[in-house]
Design an enzyme around this catalytic site. Structure first.
Site, PDB file in Angstrom:
ATOM      1  CD  GLN A 168      29.893-126.188  -5.713  1.00 24.82           C
ATOM      2  OE1 GLN A 168      29.250-125.758  -6.657  1.00 24.82           O
ATOM      3  NE2 GLN A 168      31.151-126.527  -5.808  1.00 24.82           N
ATOM      4  N   GLY A 299      24.872-122.924 -13.720  1.00 26.67           N
ATOM      5  CA  GLY A 299      24.720-124.358 -13.868  1.00 26.67           C
ATOM      6  C   GLY A 299      25.338-125.042 -12.678  1.00 26.67           C
ATOM      7  CG  MET A 300      25.273-127.915  -9.023  1.00 25.53           C
ATOM      8  SD  MET A 300      26.787-127.103  -8.394  1.00 25.53           S
ATOM      9  CE  MET A 300      27.692-128.557  -7.831  1.00 25.53           C
ATOM     10  CD  GLU A 301      30.120-128.347 -10.520  1.00 29.01           C
ATOM     11  OE1 GLU A 301      29.352-127.440 -10.897  1.00 29.01           O
ATOM     12  OE2 GLU A 301      30.983-128.176  -9.650  1.00 29.01           O
ATOM     13  CG  ASN A 302      24.000-131.482  -9.419  1.00 29.10           C
ATOM     14  OD1 ASN A 302      24.721-131.349  -8.441  1.00 29.10           O
ATOM     15  ND2 ASN A 302      22.997-130.651  -9.685  1.00 29.10           N
ATOM     16  CG  HIS A 325      31.915-123.665 -16.234  1.00 31.36           C
ATOM     17  ND1 HIS A 325      33.041-122.943 -15.902  1.00 31.36           N
ATOM     18  CD2 HIS A 325      31.396-124.092 -15.062  1.00 31.36           C
ATOM     19  CE1 HIS A 325      33.183-122.936 -14.581  1.00 31.36           C
ATOM     20  NE2 HIS A 325      32.189-123.631 -14.046  1.00 31.36           N
ATOM     21  CD  GLU A 326      27.990-125.791 -14.895  1.00 30.86           C
ATOM     22  OE1 GLU A 326      28.422-126.579 -14.028  1.00 30.86           O
ATOM     23  OE2 GLU A 326      28.031-124.552 -14.749  1.00 30.86           O
ATOM     24  CG  HIS A 329      32.570-128.305 -12.921  1.00 31.59           C
ATOM     25  ND1 HIS A 329      33.589-128.093 -12.032  1.00 31.59           N
ATOM     26  CD2 HIS A 329      31.902-127.125 -13.027  1.00 31.59           C
ATOM     27  CE1 HIS A 329      33.541-126.818 -11.617  1.00 31.59           C
ATOM     28  NE2 HIS A 329      32.545-126.222 -12.215  1.00 31.59           N
ATOM     29  CD  GLU A 348      33.573-123.712 -10.030  1.00 34.07           C
ATOM     30  OE1 GLU A 348      33.670-123.523 -11.255  1.00 34.07           O
ATOM     31  OE2 GLU A 348      32.668-124.393  -9.520  1.00 34.07           O
ATOM     32  CG  ASP A 406      27.891-119.554  -0.254  1.00 30.30           C
ATOM     33  OD1 ASP A 406      28.331-120.645  -0.668  1.00 30.30           O
ATOM     34  OD2 ASP A 406      26.692-119.348  -0.005  1.00 30.30           O
ATOM     35  CE1 TYR A 414      33.045-120.536 -11.439  1.00 30.09           C
ATOM     36  CE2 TYR A 414      33.505-119.543  -9.304  1.00 30.09           C
ATOM     37  CZ  TYR A 414      32.716-120.344 -10.107  1.00 30.09           C
ATOM     38  OH  TYR A 414      31.611-120.957  -9.575  1.00 30.09           O
TER      39      TYR A 414
HETATM   40 ZN   LIG Z   1      31.913-124.206 -12.107  1.00 28.34          ZN
END
Ligand SMILES: [Zn+2]
Length: 641
Positions: A168, A299-302, A325-326, A329, A348, A406, A414
């Site tokens: 992302q 974090g990244m919600e993979n 949060h993750e 997602h 977000e 970005d 958010y």
């Molecule tokens: Zn997020």
């Protein structure tokens, strides 16, 4: 439910139907294709793809991971769908070295890489004729934006190298030649060859068991749900796994496993709470990968495998709202995904709102009310930072043409997004709002969504023609106007009553007691530190630091809040702790504001920034250094790798 929605939606939209390859292998028979949206606001200005003409439906990677050359290389086999008469397809390419492209029978196909744009990369146009499948032989460049190659010393275990990806927003085109647009969902699978001692994990269920082949091990993963391509993720390293619950577990380096597992003990509880709120969890397992400290994001919600910064480990679960949060997602972002980055708030904002709901269910209403209040503070700060109440970037639906996605990565998406949803919840009542929210996820499961789809859905399923409610909600003002609409549901003014009184007392010389400080939640501590005047006399910072050990706090959010004050006040005694903080982790949320503030202070801070950044840069991810390099702290940043 899944099949019904995909078929139902697909039949109504161009190029959204069941896969119909030229000679479908049995494994393809059940593969479903998520629709591509046709609306003007679904056109992705950050991708060269023209998915309404020809699109990728499935990606099969067969890649070798080469730590010596910092490249992944092999083949990407793409399954395609094209409108009748269309004989070429455009993909996204950022720095890929392409050796050749063929059809499924090995016949070479002509292709062309267009002009390179510094943000988007280049269009890769393949003349596929009537081929429904193409095979691209390629390698990624050593500076691929999505990939971070860590030396052993940059890891926790110090013995093995490590690779991690962050796709992302538009970085995956630097290692996967595909249509890198969140509106073009793709199923995918991968075979990954790595040195025998290492483990490869990906954001998909495991395929075949790993196979050892000489000095390499081959790992297989397969995602049979269509996902936005930024959600394809990989990590390779010396990794160990521990179960946390029936469908939850944690991967990390062996040296971090005990601490990570202890910190994540509430995960299964959170999944149960989230399912009650948002409907069934659709991805099978919910595992987490706790990364080495250079990971740039929280974090990244993979899907199936959330990537997490180790900076959330505080020793007392005080920062686990990051997990909420993750996890959230898994619904907002991964099931219903922003079709373009102009609607990032749908990922977000909805997730930030959903996080607070999970936190409330697991940790109680007081903690949730505090998060709402902190969110409102962050929203107001973001309005100020983005041009004030009339600034165009304070709108939820953004115009990012000609800019990096970005640029939309602010607390507008958010926190203003979350405040919008909470305002609706308060206006219609929780029960009615929750029914709509569950319905939203179920109606848009595995689909791209836009602001206009959101507005249409909420009008059809929540407002239902109630003119008074329509006026009360001011939906269009929220998404299209800058600033904060007048109908904002306020945060609970009592959420931080004790802390706010302590802030007032501090201004007249009274410091909080140790008893109070130790009793306060993380959010209360953060509220206190962020509400203090920025330019504190250094003696007062010294007194706080001595009483509560803030410069070296185990809770990194608290530590960051204190170091922010220390930089503003030029508090010299905190400099060693500041330097250490910037050298042991590379989370962008922490390092960017601190280094930027130091760099802006030309006499005191800038020399510190120069010294620290020269040492820290090799630890940081390219996503982080791209911004910090602009501060001109070191002469030729790319030479320091
Ligand atoms: Zn997020």
């Amino acid at each position: 439910m899944l099949i019904r929605i995909l078929i139902g939606a697909a039949s109504a939209l161009l190029l959204g139907s069941c896969q119909s390859g030229e000679a479908p292998a049995p494994r393809q028979a059940a593969r479903m294709v998520a629709p591509v949206l046709t609306g003007a606001d679904a056109i992705d200005v950050h991708s060269y793809a023209k998915p309404l003409e020809a699109r990728v439906t499935h990606v099969a990677l067969d890649l070798n991971v080469d730590f010596a050359t910092k490249r992944v290389g092999g083949t990407a086999t793409l399954d395609l769908q094209a409108k009748p008469g269309i004989d070429s397809i455009t993909l996204d390419d950022k720095g890929l070295q392409i050796a050749g492209i063929t059809n499924a029978d090995g016949k070479p196909l002509p292709y062309k890489v267009g002009a390179v744009d510094p943000i988007l990369g280049a269009p890769l146009t393949v003349q596929m004729g009537d081929a429904k499948r193409i095979i691209i032989r390629y390698t990624s460049a050593p500076d691929a934006g999505a990939l971070q190659w860590l030396t052993p010393k940059q890891t926790a275990g110090k013995k093995s190298p490590y690779l991690l990806s962050q796709g992302q927003a538009i970085e995956n085109r630097s290692w996967i030649p595909t249509q890198d647009s969140p509106g073009v969902r793709q199923t995918w699978e991968a075979k990954i060859r790595v040195p025998k001692a290492l483990t490869a994990v990906m954001s998909a269920p495991k395929g075949a068991e790993p196979v050892t082949d000489g000095a390499t091990r081959v790992f297989s993963y397969k995602m049979d749900k269509p996902v936005a391509p930024y959600l394809i993720a990989i990590a390779v390293g010396d990794l160990a796994f521990r179960e946390l619950g029936p469908r939850t577990g944690v991967w990390t380096e062996p040296a971090m496993l005990d601490k990570a597992a202890a910190e994540l003990a509430d995960t299964e509880k959170m999944v149960v709470a989230a399912e009650k709120l948002f409907g069934p969890y659709q991805w099978g397992r919910y595992d987490m990968l706790v990364l080495p400290p250079s990971f740039p994001f929280g974090g990244m919600e993979n899907p199936t495998l959330t990537f997490l910064t180790p900076t959330f480990i505080a020793g007392d679960k005080s920062l686990t709202s990051l997990i909420a949060h993750e996890l959230a997602h898994s619904w907002s972002g991964n099931l219903a995904t922003n079709a373009t980055w102009a609607d990032f708030w749908l990922n977000e904002g909805m997730t930030t709102y959903a996080t607070t709901r999970i936190v409330e269910a697991v940790y109680g209403p007081k903690v949730a009310a505090q998060q709402v209040a902190l969110g409102h503070d962050a929203m107001r700060a973001a309005i100020t930072e983005n041009g004030g109440p009339t600034g165009p970037d304070t709108r939820l639906h953004l115009d990012l043409k000609g800019r990096s996605p970005d640029d939309g990565l602010t607390d507008i998406a958010y926190e203003k997004g979350a405040a919008f949803l909470r305002t609706i919840e308060v206006a219609v009542g929780r029960e009615r709002f929750d029914a709509w929210l569950k319905g939203w996820f179920s109606r848009h499961m595995f689909e791209p969504v836009t602001t206009s789809i959101f507005l249409a859905d909420i009008r059809q399923h929540l407002i239902k023609g109630d003119a008074a409610l329509e006026t009360k909600l001011a939906l269009d003002a929220w998404v299209n106007d800058p600033g904060i609409p007048a109908n904002l549901a306020p945060a609970d003014p009592q959420a931080f009553a004790e802390v706010d009184a302590a802030v007032t007392a501090f201004k007249t010389g009274t410091q909080p007691t140790t008893e109070a400080w130790q009793r306060w939640t993380t959010d209360e501590k953060l509220r206190f530190l962020t509400r203090l005047d920025k330019k504190q006399p250094t003696a007062r910072l010294a007194a706080l630091d001595q009483a509560f050990g803030l410069a070296k706090a185990g809770n990194n959010e608290v530590r960051f809040a204190f170091l922010t004050l220390a930089v503003a006040a030029r508090y010299d005694p905190a400099v060693p702790a500041l330097e250490q903080f910037l050298l042991v982790q590379g989370r962008r949320k922490f390092v960017r504001p601190l280094i930027t503030a130091l760099a802006a202070d030309t006499t005191w801070g800038r020399p510190i920034a120069k010294r620290v950044y020269a040492k820290a840069r090799p630890l940081y991810h390219p996503v982080t250094t791209r911004d910090l390099d602009k501060l001109d702290l070191i002469a030729s940043p790319s030479a320091i790798l």
